[in-house]
Design a protein around this motif. Sequence first.
Motif, mmCIF file in Angstrom:
data_model
loop_
_atom_site.group_PDB
_atom_site.id
_atom_site.type_symbol
_atom_site.label_atom_id
_atom_site.label_comp_id
_atom_site.label_asym_id
_atom_site.label_seq_id
_atom_site.Cartn_x
_atom_site.Cartn_y
_atom_site.Cartn_z
ATOM 1 N N ALA A 1 59.321 16.244 -19.176
ATOM 2 C CA ALA A 1 60.271 17.367 -19.131
ATOM 3 C C ALA A 1 61.687 16.854 -19.390
ATOM 4 N N PRO A 2 62.524 17.700 -19.954
ATOM 5 C CA PRO A 2 63.913 17.277 -20.178
ATOM 6 C C PRO A 2 64.626 16.941 -18.867
ATOM 7 N N ALA A 3 65.597 16.043 -18.983
ATOM 8 C CA ALA A 3 66.431 15.733 -17.818
ATOM 9 C C ALA A 3 67.062 17.021 -17.303
ATOM 10 N N GLY A 4 67.132 17.112 -15.998
ATOM 11 C CA GLY A 4 67.696 18.313 -15.386
ATOM 12 C C GLY A 4 66.636 19.318 -14.979
ATOM 13 N N SER A 5 65.407 19.117 -15.464
ATOM 14 C CA SER A 5 64.316 20.005 -15.028
ATOM 15 C C SER A 5 64.069 19.787 -13.537
ATOM 16 N N ILE A 6 63.715 20.866 -12.868
ATOM 17 C CA ILE A 6 63.458 20.779 -11.427
ATOM 18 C C ILE A 6 61.952 20.852 -11.223
ATOM 19 N N ILE A 7 61.403 19.761 -10.713
ATOM 20 C CA ILE A 7 59.948 19.666 -10.570
ATOM 21 C C ILE A 7 59.588 19.473 -9.094
ATOM 22 N N ASN A 8 58.324 19.231 -8.860
ATOM 23 C CA ASN A 8 57.828 19.022 -7.490
ATOM 24 C C ASN A 8 58.207 20.195 -6.579
ATOM 25 N N ALA A 9 58.030 21.386 -7.112
ATOM 26 C CA ALA A 9 58.296 22.621 -6.367
ATOM 27 C C ALA A 9 59.719 22.654 -5.810
ATOM 28 N N GLY A 10 60.637 22.102 -6.582
ATOM 29 C CA GLY A 10 62.038 22.179 -6.187
ATOM 30 C C GLY A 10 62.575 20.937 -5.521
#
Lengths: 331, 92
Positions: A221-230
């Motif tokens: 995912a691009p940098a800045g994406s929010i993963i791991n349910a936030g």
Amino acid sequence: MTELRVGHTDRFGRFLNPSIPIDNENVVITGRSLVNDRAICPNPEFPEVQAQQRVPPGANVRTFRTSLNTLGDGFVEAIPSSTLLRLAAEQCRRTNGVICGQPVLVPVLEAGGRLRIGRFGWKAQHASLLSFSADAYLNEMGITSELLPEAITTLCDTVADPEDQPEDGIRGIERFARFMRASKAPPRDDFLARSLDAQIGSDLFNRIGCDTCHVPTLVTAPAGSIINAGAFTVPPALGDKIIHPYSDFLLHNLDTGDGIVQNGGQNTANKLRTPPLWGVRTRIRLLHDGSALTLNEAILRHGGEVRLMIRNYRGLTDRERQQILTFLRSL
Amino acid sequence: MAALAIAVSWHVVEGQSFDSRGDVIAQSSGAQTGAPTGFDDQPNGLVEPSIREEDRADFDEVELIPDGLGHIYNAQSRRSATRTPPPVPSVR
């Protein structure tokens, strides 16, 4: 390392975790399939306590599981869940429903148990490296943490929970997760990869369909994406990276399944996550239980959803099969 | 189809919207590059080498009973818990 997991099936064929009595049946451990190899007592402070677990009678599901390579896992964590769902849908469509990787939603501990598509562990039982780290602390080392603060039992355990306390401002589970996130991906063996045999082998690998599940290339995912349910923001070092893991990180039934159920529900009992093949040349024991000792043996043990690919593999000439094996030894 | 069994829904957590798959994907700058590879134990750019060294020391540290080890366990360090055989380079 190889860990031991056991359980039993009930009269409906459902997998159930074992109840394992220890300390002369004074304590019963429940709620997990793992059987630890070692115990800290009896020891001089608790000479009478018998904490060692043993496989209980009636445990008709038994399996060993090898530990998995963690190099490059920071990039794997950064693969969008939508990518894994798309892979599952595409492979199912392309194979007319024969190969349908199963994504599983698993709780992210540091996000209060909110869900994300799993990708770590033989059952894809974790989606985040911090959750994976806390699990390893508790279940492999017996060390409780902020995320998993309750010990399996408190027998002969004199250290207050959570045992993982910050040192220099950072907890052990966070340091372990950062260590994995900051690891480079396993490199190819460039010398072998440049050989004509490995290049032909790579083409054959794809042509007979192995790349359906052992997906060669994915993008994080691009940098800045929010993963791991936030709970985690993809940093520039991990974002928009092209990786070559040779996996779809989905669960499949290859007739090699271990019978164990973790996060995915009863229909995952005989499914296992596609192991990434990057770095496979460093492993001498293959499949989840380490029971295949050569690459060829590991391939021939595949069945179930991918039986057609194995028929294709058997139909190759000896030379072509060797070229595929040469390719695999370059990973 | 298994993949379709996971229905996408949305929920709001701390002011941000997440789909039920657990991610919110940012807009790509379009510049995708190969991930760094290597068995050299150097960091991939996420941390400085000095931080990497500290983390590696912790990775290698053997845990004992006063550290919280056990009561039941499989390994005494993160390294031994995740150990795989070392790389074997091909013959040049």
